[in-house]
Write a protein that holds these residues in place. Structure first.
Motif, mmCIF file in Angstrom:
data_model
loop_
_atom_site.group_PDB
_atom_site.id
_atom_site.type_symbol
_atom_site.label_atom_id
_atom_site.label_comp_id
_atom_site.label_asym_id
_atom_site.label_seq_id
_atom_site.Cartn_x
_atom_site.Cartn_y
_atom_site.Cartn_z
ATOM 1 N N VAL A 19 -6.490 -32.917 11.381
ATOM 2 C CA VAL A 19 -7.385 -31.774 11.210
ATOM 3 C C VAL A 19 -8.137 -31.558 12.515
ATOM 4 O O VAL A 19 -8.371 -32.506 13.270
ATOM 5 N N ARG A 20 -8.494 -30.323 12.763
ATOM 6 C CA ARG A 20 -9.305 -29.996 13.941
ATOM 7 C C ARG A 20 -10.405 -29.043 13.496
ATOM 8 O O ARG A 20 -10.138 -28.058 12.801
ATOM 9 N N LYS A 27 -18.470 -19.069 12.529
ATOM 10 C CA LYS A 27 -18.234 -20.056 11.470
ATOM 11 C C LYS A 27 -17.564 -21.295 12.042
ATOM 12 O O LYS A 27 -16.694 -21.199 12.897
ATOM 13 N N LEU A 28 -17.950 -22.437 11.522
ATOM 14 C CA LEU A 28 -17.292 -23.688 11.840
ATOM 15 C C LEU A 28 -16.272 -23.940 10.741
ATOM 16 O O LEU A 28 -16.626 -24.033 9.563
ATOM 17 N N ILE A 29 -14.988 -23.985 11.107
ATOM 18 C CA ILE A 29 -13.948 -24.171 10.106
ATOM 19 C C ILE A 29 -13.095 -25.390 10.451
ATOM 20 O O ILE A 29 -13.050 -25.828 11.597
ATOM 21 N N ALA A 30 -12.453 -25.923 9.416
ATOM 22 C CA ALA A 30 -11.547 -27.053 9.583
ATOM 23 C C ALA A 30 -10.122 -26.532 9.409
ATOM 24 O O ALA A 30 -9.815 -25.863 8.419
ATOM 25 N N VAL A 31 -9.262 -26.827 10.380
ATOM 26 C CA VAL A 31 -7.874 -26.395 10.342
ATOM 27 C C VAL A 31 -7.012 -27.641 10.139
ATOM 28 O O VAL A 31 -7.070 -28.578 10.932
ATOM 29 N N PHE A 38 -0.098 -24.969 8.202
ATOM 30 C CA PHE A 38 -1.504 -24.980 8.591
ATOM 31 C C PHE A 38 -2.368 -24.261 7.553
ATOM 32 O O PHE A 38 -1.975 -23.223 7.008
ATOM 33 N N TYR A 39 -3.552 -24.827 7.304
ATOM 34 C CA TYR A 39 -4.537 -24.262 6.373
ATOM 35 C C TYR A 39 -5.903 -24.316 7.031
ATOM 36 O O TYR A 39 -6.176 -25.221 7.825
ATOM 37 N N ALA A 40 -6.776 -23.366 6.672
ATOM 38 C CA ALA A 40 -8.126 -23.336 7.229
ATOM 39 C C ALA A 40 -9.142 -23.101 6.116
ATOM 40 O O ALA A 40 -8.944 -22.222 5.265
ATOM 41 N N TYR A 89 -9.156 -19.437 4.612
ATOM 42 C CA TYR A 89 -8.825 -18.360 5.532
ATOM 43 C C TYR A 89 -7.317 -18.295 5.753
ATOM 44 O O TYR A 89 -6.667 -19.335 5.859
ATOM 45 N N PRO A 90 -6.776 -17.083 5.857
ATOM 46 C CA PRO A 90 -5.352 -16.944 6.157
ATOM 47 C C PRO A 90 -5.042 -17.500 7.551
ATOM 48 O O PRO A 90 -5.803 -17.286 8.494
ATOM 49 N N VAL A 91 -3.928 -18.227 7.638
ATOM 50 C CA VAL A 91 -3.493 -18.811 8.903
ATOM 51 C C VAL A 91 -2.095 -18.299 9.203
ATOM 52 O O VAL A 91 -1.247 -18.212 8.319
ATOM 53 N N ARG A 92 -1.878 -17.976 10.470
ATOM 54 C CA ARG A 92 -0.566 -17.517 10.922
ATOM 55 C C ARG A 92 -0.203 -18.302 12.171
ATOM 56 O O ARG A 92 -1.046 -18.512 13.049
ATOM 57 N N VAL A 93 1.038 -18.748 12.240
ATOM 58 C CA VAL A 93 1.544 -19.425 13.429
ATOM 59 C C VAL A 93 2.495 -18.473 14.137
ATOM 60 O O VAL A 93 3.411 -17.929 13.516
ATOM 61 N N SER A 94 2.242 -18.264 15.415
ATOM 62 C CA SER A 94 3.090 -17.406 16.232
ATOM 63 C C SER A 94 3.521 -18.217 17.448
ATOM 64 O O SER A 94 2.691 -18.556 18.294
ATOM 65 N N GLY A 95 4.798 -18.551 17.490
ATOM 66 C CA GLY A 95 5.264 -19.442 18.552
ATOM 67 C C GLY A 95 4.606 -20.791 18.380
ATOM 68 O O GLY A 95 4.740 -21.419 17.335
#
Length: 104
Positions: A19-20, A27-31, A38-40, A89-95
């Motif tokens: 997690v990061r 906002k401070l979020i955890a990914v 990936f989830y946030a 929060y929605p997460v998207r990975v691009s490359g």
């Protein structure tokens, strides 16, 4: 409400099972990286504000390090109290880039 898409990390920066915690806007979020997905969620536990990004992760469940309240990282739902949840929060990975969409 307007949305903002923010690059939060590279996929390499958050290996599977890790997690990061990052600032996304104000906002401070955890990914979380759960087996390559990936989830946030908000980093603050609804119980007493514990830092979820410092909690232990088992599959898709993170336990708050302060009082062990458990949250599903895929939805933000609290498994310890059915009336509590944190924002997800929605997460998207691009490359190799990880992007999170937040309300601006």
């Amino acid at each position: 409400m307007a949305e903002q898409v923010i690059k939060v990390a590279t996929t390499e920066a958050i290996p599977p099972g890790r997690v990061r915690v990052i600032w996304a806007g104000r906002k401070l979020i955890a990914v979380f990286n759960v087996e390559g997905t990936f989830y946030a969620i908000d980093n603050e536990c609804t119980h007493q504000g514990g830092p979820l990004g410092e909690g232990s992760v088992n599959g898709t469940v993170v336990s708050c390090p302060w009082h062990l309240w458990r949250y599903d990282v895929t939805s933000g739902k609290c498994l310890s109290n059915p009336f509590a949840e944190v924002q997800s929060y929605p997460v998207r990975v691009s490359g190799d880039e990880v992007w999170v969409t937040i309300a601006a």
